[in-house]
Write a protein that holds these residues in place. Structure first.
Motif, mmCIF file in Angstrom:
data_model
loop_
_atom_site.group_PDB
_atom_site.id
_atom_site.type_symbol
_atom_site.label_atom_id
_atom_site.label_comp_id
_atom_site.label_asym_id
_atom_site.label_seq_id
_atom_site.Cartn_x
_atom_site.Cartn_y
_atom_site.Cartn_z
ATOM 1 N N ASP A 87 -12.508 19.293 5.106
ATOM 2 C CA ASP A 87 -12.395 20.763 5.205
ATOM 3 C C ASP A 87 -13.039 22.051 6.278
ATOM 4 O OD1 ASP A 87 -11.884 22.951 3.357
ATOM 5 O OD2 ASP A 87 -14.422 22.431 2.535
ATOM 6 N N LEU A 88 -12.303 23.041 6.301
ATOM 7 C CA LEU A 88 -12.427 23.341 7.128
ATOM 8 C C LEU A 88 -12.389 22.321 9.169
ATOM 9 C CD1 LEU A 88 -15.319 25.328 6.259
ATOM 10 C CD2 LEU A 88 -13.127 26.074 5.732
ATOM 11 N N PHE A 89 -11.378 21.579 9.152
ATOM 12 C CA PHE A 89 -10.911 21.450 10.071
ATOM 13 C C PHE A 89 -11.330 21.899 11.262
ATOM 14 C CE2 PHE A 89 -8.118 18.909 13.261
ATOM 15 C CZ PHE A 89 -8.714 17.485 12.694
ATOM 16 N N HIS A 90 -12.245 21.062 12.262
ATOM 17 C CA HIS A 90 -12.481 21.762 13.454
ATOM 18 C C HIS A 90 -13.135 20.857 14.390
ATOM 19 C CE1 HIS A 90 -16.438 19.828 11.950
ATOM 20 N NE2 HIS A 90 -16.360 20.158 10.989
ATOM 21 N N VAL A 91 -14.126 21.059 15.654
ATOM 22 C CA VAL A 91 -13.334 20.515 16.991
ATOM 23 C C VAL A 91 -14.168 18.676 16.359
ATOM 24 C CG1 VAL A 91 -15.469 20.899 17.921
ATOM 25 C CG2 VAL A 91 -13.436 19.810 19.235
ATOM 26 N N THR A 107 -17.751 21.587 -3.853
ATOM 27 C CA THR A 107 -16.441 21.544 -3.913
ATOM 28 C C THR A 107 -15.941 22.220 -2.398
ATOM 29 O OG1 THR A 107 -16.967 23.409 -5.827
ATOM 30 C CG2 THR A 107 -15.428 24.448 -4.745
ATOM 31 N N THR A 108 -15.130 22.271 -1.959
ATOM 32 C CA THR A 108 -14.396 22.275 -0.392
ATOM 33 C C THR A 108 -13.613 23.241 -0.857
ATOM 34 O OG1 THR A 108 -11.787 21.136 -1.814
ATOM 35 C CG2 THR A 108 -13.035 19.654 -1.047
ATOM 36 N N ILE A 109 -13.143 24.306 0.659
ATOM 37 C CA ILE A 109 -12.383 25.436 0.845
ATOM 38 C C ILE A 109 -11.635 25.604 0.696
ATOM 39 C CG2 ILE A 109 -12.115 27.807 1.754
ATOM 40 C CD1 ILE A 109 -15.997 27.132 2.885
ATOM 41 N N VAL A 110 -11.039 24.530 1.234
ATOM 42 C CA VAL A 110 -8.907 24.181 2.100
ATOM 43 C C VAL A 110 -8.662 23.344 0.172
ATOM 44 C CG1 VAL A 110 -7.666 23.379 3.254
ATOM 45 C CG2 VAL A 110 -9.205 24.622 3.852
ATOM 46 N N PRO A 111 -8.077 23.435 -0.196
ATOM 47 C CA PRO A 111 -7.713 22.630 -1.247
ATOM 48 C C PRO A 111 -6.480 21.181 -0.527
ATOM 49 C CG PRO A 111 -6.404 24.432 -1.227
ATOM 50 C CD PRO A 111 -6.923 24.432 -0.284
ATOM 51 N N PHE A 112 -6.944 19.866 -1.531
ATOM 52 C CA PHE A 112 -7.014 18.657 -0.856
ATOM 53 C C PHE A 112 -4.848 18.208 0.260
ATOM 54 C CE2 PHE A 112 -4.607 14.557 -2.239
ATOM 55 C CZ PHE A 112 -5.121 13.466 -0.897
ATOM 56 N N GLU A 113 -4.054 18.960 -0.918
ATOM 57 C CA GLU A 113 -2.630 18.709 0.086
ATOM 58 C C GLU A 113 -2.635 19.836 1.281
ATOM 59 O OE1 GLU A 113 -3.396 19.998 -3.093
ATOM 60 O OE2 GLU A 113 -3.115 18.762 -4.073
ATOM 61 N N SER A 119 -11.300 12.815 0.542
ATOM 62 C CA SER A 119 -11.757 12.829 -0.357
ATOM 63 C C SER A 119 -10.700 13.719 -1.451
ATOM 64 C CB SER A 119 -12.845 13.424 -0.408
ATOM 65 O OG SER A 119 -13.893 12.353 0.898
ATOM 66 N N THR A 120 -10.796 13.707 -2.325
ATOM 67 C CA THR A 120 -10.057 14.371 -3.698
ATOM 68 C C THR A 120 -10.785 15.196 -3.976
ATOM 69 O OG1 THR A 120 -10.312 13.250 -5.667
ATOM 70 C CG2 THR A 120 -8.227 12.580 -3.671
ATOM 71 N N ASP A 121 -10.198 16.649 -3.998
ATOM 72 C CA ASP A 121 -10.813 18.213 -4.585
ATOM 73 C C ASP A 121 -11.464 17.163 -5.722
ATOM 74 O OD1 ASP A 121 -9.831 19.184 -2.791
ATOM 75 O OD2 ASP A 121 -8.405 20.381 -4.122
ATOM 76 N N GLU A 122 -10.983 16.050 -7.094
ATOM 77 C CA GLU A 122 -11.739 16.234 -7.910
ATOM 78 C C GLU A 122 -13.067 14.715 -7.332
ATOM 79 O OE1 GLU A 122 -8.017 16.985 -8.679
ATOM 80 O OE2 GLU A 122 -8.709 15.198 -7.610
ATOM 81 N N ARG A 143 -5.591 20.833 3.189
ATOM 82 C CA ARG A 143 -6.659 19.250 4.360
ATOM 83 C C ARG A 143 -5.548 17.439 4.574
ATOM 84 N NH1 ARG A 143 -10.333 16.772 1.707
ATOM 85 N NH2 ARG A 143 -10.061 17.953 -1.122
ATOM 86 N N VAL A 144 -4.562 17.289 3.938
ATOM 87 C CA VAL A 144 -3.767 16.328 4.056
ATOM 88 C C VAL A 144 -3.074 16.818 5.067
ATOM 89 C CG1 VAL A 144 -2.119 14.417 2.925
ATOM 90 C CG2 VAL A 144 -4.129 14.832 2.091
ATOM 91 N N LYS A 145 -1.832 17.986 4.615
ATOM 92 C CA LYS A 145 -1.246 18.332 5.651
ATOM 93 C C LYS A 145 -1.703 18.456 6.850
ATOM 94 C CE LYS A 145 3.325 20.834 5.655
ATOM 95 N NZ LYS A 145 3.433 21.816 4.698
ATOM 96 N N VAL A 146 -2.873 18.934 7.095
ATOM 97 C CA VAL A 146 -3.413 19.273 8.033
ATOM 98 C C VAL A 146 -3.782 18.162 9.342
ATOM 99 C CG1 VAL A 146 -5.521 19.890 10.058
ATOM 100 C CG2 VAL A 146 -4.813 21.191 8.182
ATOM 101 N N LEU A 147 -4.125 16.688 8.502
ATOM 102 C CA LEU A 147 -4.266 15.582 8.806
ATOM 103 C C LEU A 147 -3.590 15.378 9.769
ATOM 104 C CD1 LEU A 147 -7.373 14.745 7.058
ATOM 105 C CD2 LEU A 147 -7.723 14.747 9.565
ATOM 106 N N GLU A 148 -2.137 15.437 9.050
ATOM 107 C CA GLU A 148 -0.742 14.759 9.227
ATOM 108 C C GLU A 148 -0.458 15.059 10.487
ATOM 109 O OE1 GLU A 148 0.791 12.883 4.859
ATOM 110 O OE2 GLU A 148 1.686 14.804 5.402
#
Length: 138
Positions: free
Chosen positions: A11-15, A48-54, A36-39, A56-61
């Motif tokens: 969540d909140l992708f950082h250095v 609770t995450t700030i950035v939705p699962f989908e 980790s999924t939101d659930e 976060r996946v896109k950022v990592l991809e």
């Protein structure tokens, strides 16, 4: 070919995330990241995450160190993922030191040092302080 796997919320992708992924990828030829999924975060981790699962996946991809992203639905799936993806090395931050030693029967387990003075939790806490100060000023 050596396959490395790690897990996290990211969540909140950082250095700190970038450093973990870079060091994990350097240990092998292929890096799989379980997100980790939101659930899972809500029901099992109690957060609770700030950035939705989908998102976060896109950022990592889009990260050059990551070869594959998979969902993490629960704590228990790690061993089956290690077998399914023929993983050689499991990597996680050293704040989890000793917590995944049972996986040593399946693969090497490495606890990497966290990046100092940065975490999603610290960023969220700072955001809450700023939000509170803004409320008090207005």
């Amino acid at each position: 070919m050596k396959t490395v796997i790690t897990y996290g919320t990211f969540d909140l992708f950082h250095v700190g995330h970038v450093n973990l992924l870079q060091r994990a990828r350097a240990l092998g030829d292929r890096l799989i990241v379980g997100v980790s999924t939101d659930e899972f975060n809500l029901n099992e981790k109690g957060k609770t995450t700030i950035v939705p699962f989908e998102h976060r996946v896109k950022v990592l991809e889009s990260c050059r160190y990551v070869d594959q992203v998979i969902p993490e639905h629960n704590w228990r799936q790690k061993e089956s993922d290690i077998k399914k993806y023929d993983v050689d090395i499991f990597v996680i931050g050293d704040d989890w030191q000793g917590k995944f030693d049972e996986l040593k029967s399946c693969c090497d387990v490495i606890y990497l040092p966290r990046t100092r003075n940065i975490s999603s939790t610290a960023i969220k806490q700072a955001m809450a302080v700023i939000e509170q100060l803004n409320k008090e000023l207005n």
